[in-house]
Write a protein that holds these residues in place. Structure first.
Motif, mmCIF file in Angstrom:
data_model
loop_
_atom_site.group_PDB
_atom_site.id
_atom_site.type_symbol
_atom_site.label_atom_id
_atom_site.label_comp_id
_atom_site.label_asym_id
_atom_site.label_seq_id
_atom_site.Cartn_x
_atom_site.Cartn_y
_atom_site.Cartn_z
ATOM 1 N N HIS A 21 0.690 -1.262 -0.016
ATOM 2 C CA HIS A 21 -0.080 -0.047 0.033
ATOM 3 C C HIS A 21 0.772 1.290 0.050
ATOM 4 C CE1 HIS A 21 0.928 0.639 4.165
ATOM 5 N NE2 HIS A 21 0.632 -0.517 4.366
ATOM 6 N N VAL A 22 0.165 2.368 0.128
ATOM 7 C CA VAL A 22 1.035 3.775 0.055
ATOM 8 C C VAL A 22 2.156 3.750 0.907
ATOM 9 C CG1 VAL A 22 -0.702 4.846 1.655
ATOM 10 C CG2 VAL A 22 0.753 6.074 0.069
ATOM 11 N N HIS B 158 4.285 1.562 1.303
ATOM 12 C CA HIS B 158 5.506 0.947 1.149
ATOM 13 C C HIS B 158 6.038 1.393 -0.149
ATOM 14 C CE1 HIS B 158 3.052 -2.386 2.993
ATOM 15 N NE2 HIS B 158 4.123 -2.678 3.531
ATOM 16 N N LEU B 159 5.601 2.603 -0.494
ATOM 17 C CA LEU B 159 6.049 2.992 -1.780
ATOM 18 C C LEU B 159 7.472 3.742 -1.308
ATOM 19 C CD1 LEU B 159 5.470 4.028 -4.671
ATOM 20 C CD2 LEU B 159 4.579 6.035 -3.938
ATOM 21 N N ASN C 138 4.692 -7.053 -8.135
ATOM 22 C CA ASN C 138 4.296 -5.826 -7.672
ATOM 23 C C ASN C 138 5.338 -4.927 -7.778
ATOM 24 O OD1 ASN C 138 1.267 -5.031 -7.174
ATOM 25 N ND2 ASN C 138 1.375 -6.658 -5.968
ATOM 26 N N LEU D 87 7.085 -1.849 -10.290
ATOM 27 C CA LEU D 87 7.690 -0.645 -9.671
ATOM 28 C C LEU D 87 9.104 -0.464 -9.977
ATOM 29 C CD1 LEU D 87 6.116 1.441 -7.958
ATOM 30 C CD2 LEU D 87 7.027 0.193 -6.038
ATOM 31 N N ARG E 268 -4.099 1.304 -2.268
ATOM 32 C CA ARG E 268 -3.131 0.163 -2.750
ATOM 33 C C ARG E 268 -2.074 0.601 -3.767
ATOM 34 N NH1 ARG E 268 -6.109 -5.507 -3.154
ATOM 35 N NH2 ARG E 268 -4.255 -5.949 -4.441
ATOM 36 N N LEU E 269 -1.120 0.048 -3.427
ATOM 37 C CA LEU E 269 0.203 0.447 -4.636
ATOM 38 C C LEU E 269 -0.102 0.318 -5.943
ATOM 39 C CD1 LEU E 269 2.645 2.093 -4.038
ATOM 40 C CD2 LEU E 269 3.994 -0.153 -3.873
ATOM 41 N N GLU E 270 -0.746 -0.874 -6.233
ATOM 42 C CA GLU E 270 -1.299 -1.237 -7.333
ATOM 43 C C GLU E 270 -2.132 -0.325 -8.064
ATOM 44 O OE1 GLU E 270 -2.473 -5.286 -7.132
ATOM 45 O OE2 GLU E 270 -2.375 -5.684 -9.152
#
Ligand code: ARG
Length: 603
Positions: free
Chosen positions: A130-131, A133-134, A256, A260, A400-402
């Protein structure tokens, strides 16, 4: 070769010595008043007291010694004692020519490379990225690449969260739903199923359900805690199930992270520390470092210089289980054993600072980290929404990052099509346009993040990140694409040919004496590249790579607007122009590689 500022400083130092002063005063830096001069030396001011003279007199004496310098074309002593400098054009040209012939454009082979482990990413098994982890992922990847470019030996480890409460929660919830499965039958001694009975989508539903239940149901929470303990103590069925949860989850995480542009050399986790923990704790107890306090074993990590009282580091909880601190300390133990790093850099949210202070101090105190091993915490700031609070989805959830990545890709695609339309001419085929949007989206996202200092919070602003003008990733990529288009035309490619530029075919283009202020600016930028790499590594500062590229892009675009490159009639001059932008392109490539994204051939 010697770095640029060191080279020109050497000349200045000689002049100070010849004039009878300490050579060390002759350090030259980029001017902080570019309107007045390009470079400056403030040594005369620093030396005034020591020599009992007026700074301006010292400066004048030094300037005289440089009257026929081949490095500086102008040396001016100005009040109260500055030395304002301008570089000789031939000197600058020769320097850049030699520099750009080198493999890493003047970044020297490192004679004392450090062995570095970078612990970043921080993904947790059974939970989607999620955000939060960015930033650790994007920053860690960039710091790793910068360190490598600077010549160090670096290993990146994702350090999965695979050993704590969430594992107990997922196992418990599965057991509630499917108690009949062999994993939960303690008397079962056969083989467990080879294939998992769940998918990643199941996990993504099970974990939040379980964690939600824990908040309201004490009984349930106890079961989860017990499951963690049983898992850690080796209950066979739990271990088998856990392995499958890991496999399903890691496969998804790899996909994922790869989207990135983030690649780890090691996919170790908290659980890999487990085999070392029992002995480690015993040793800590035997040596008296760990002592009983309110039922738990703790290590006192206070130091005299502390301004506020730090809580002790718990290494074994009262129920006998281990925690986040324990696994991190034991991870240092096995990294010391397997890798013997000079430096371990940890990148997570800055709110974990206390945790790492405790871990580092305990590891040092108990002799687990060698004295020479540097343990370093890089805490990142928060990604905020426009309201200044942590960035949320429209309905208040954790983004979510995705989905963040997809949103930015769609935006880039939209912009790409808009640009095409406004420019006229041919449109990219659909597949190509999507691919380009993907690449530029990554640049937008990563640059939007990395151009901020690591510890600072920033606002997540898709409009701003994806803009083709300004301090953004797409702006850098547009500039590169513009250079490539000129180089292709120079080489005679047909319209619409977007194959990679044949750099070999440009080899006979050599950098010429800069004949405009803009050409000169580009050359000065090129000369600073090795300094930038050194600073970015030493200060762990990807934002320095960004600001370097932004400056270079501005100078390249000013040059482009002011100069008729392809229509220049003097063939030698034209070649020199081509050489200049080709060299800039090489440094753009090196720079974005350090930031962790790539450029499309055409935008
Ligand atoms: N999994 C952790 C989290 O989500 C981050 C791990 C960071 N690395 C470490 N060695 N503790 O907070």
């Amino acid at each position: 070769m010697k770095k640029f500022l060191d080279t020109i400083s050497e000349e200045m130092m000689k002049a100070f010595e010849e004039a009878g002063y300490d050579g060390a005063l002759g350090r030259v830096n980029i001017s902080n008043r570019p309107d007045l001069c390009e470079y400056q030396c403030n040594g005369a001011m620093a030396g005034a007291k020591k020599y009992g003279k007026k700074p301006i007199d010292i400066a004048a004496e030094v300037a005289e010694k440089l009257a026929s310098s081949k490095t500086f074309s102008e040396v001016e002593a100005v009040m109260p004692g500055f030395l304002n400098l301008k570089l000789d054009e031939k000197f600058l040209t020769d320097y850049v020519r030699a520099q750009m012939k080198e493999e890493k454009y003047g970044v020297e082979k490192n004679e004392t490379p450090l062995k570095i482990v970078i612990d970043y990413g921080g993904a947790n098994v059974a939970k989607p990225l999620h955000v939060g982890h960015l930033r650790p992922a994007v920053i860690g990847e960039s710091v790793k690449r910068i360190a490598r470019y600077a010549g160090h030996e670096v290993t990146g480890d994702v350090h999965l969260g695979d050993w704590g409460m969430p594992m107990g929660q997922v196992i418990t919830e599965m057991q509630e739903r499917f108690p009949e499965l062999s994993y939960f039958d303690e008397s079962f001694s056969g083989e467990y199923p080879a294939e998992p009975f769940f998918t990643i989508a199941d996990l993504e539903e099970i974990y939040p359900t379980a964690s939600g239940k824990c908040k309201n149901d004490e009984e349930y929470k106890k079961k989860c805690l017990k499951a963690v303990l049983d898992l850690q103590q080796g209950r066979r069925g739990y271990r088998a199930l856990w392995r499958q949860i890991l496999d399903v989850s890691i496969k998804d995480l790899k996909r994922n992270y790869s989207n990135l542009g983030v690649e780890f050399e090691l996919w170790m986790g908290e659980s890999d520390a487990d085999p070392y923990i029992a002995d480690m704790i015993k040793d800590m107890k035997d040596k008296g470092y760990a002592y009983l306090s309110e039922g738990a074993y703790v290590v006192d990590i206070r130091e005299e210089s502390d301004k506020k009282e730090l809580p002790p580091c718990i290494v074994q909880k009262s129920d006998g289980s281990y925690n986040y601190q324990t696994t991190d300390i034991a991870t240092i133990l096995f990294r010391e054993k397997d890798i013997k790093p000079d430096l371990i850099i940890y990148i997570t949210d800055k709110r974990q600072e206390l945790h790492f202070t405790q871990v580092f101090r305990a590891a040092k105190k108990c002799g687990i980290a060698r004295e020479t091993t540097k343990l370093e915490f890089l805490g990142n700031g928060t990604i905020n929404g426009a309201d200044g609070h942590p960035f949320k989805t429209r309905d208040g959830g954790v983004p979510r990052l995705e989905f963040m990545l997809r949103e930015i890709e769609d935006k880039m695609y939209e912009r790409l099509r808009e640009n095409e339309e406004s420019r006229g001419g041919e449109a990219l085929p659909e597949e190509e346009a999507r691919r380009t949007a993907k690449m530029t989206a990554l640049a937008a996202l990563k640059y939007g993040d990395l151009s901020n200092q690591i510890a600072k919070d920033y606002v997540y602003d898709v409009e701003k990140f994806t803009a083709s003008e300004g301090d953004t990733g797409p702006y850098i990529l547009y500039t590169m694409s513009r250079i490539k288009s000129i180089l292709r035309k120079y080489l005679g490619s047909a319209d619409g040919d977007y194959t990679p530029v044949d750099m070999k075919a440009l080899e006979d283009c050599v950098t010429g004496i800069p004949d405009s202020a803009h050409a000169r600016d580009i050359m000065k930028d090129l000369a600073m590249f090795p300094h930038m790499v050194e600073d970015a590594f030493n200060e762990r500062a990807p934002h320095k790579v960004c600001s370097y590229l932004f400056g270079l892009a501005n100078d390249v675009n000013s040059f482009y607007h002011d100069t008729r490159i392809l229509t220049e009639e003097d063939e030698e001059k034209k070649k020199a122009y081509i050489a200049l932008i080709r060299d800039a392109l090489k440094l753009f490539e090196a720079g974005i590689e350090m930031l962790g994204f790539t450029a499309p051939e055409h935008m």
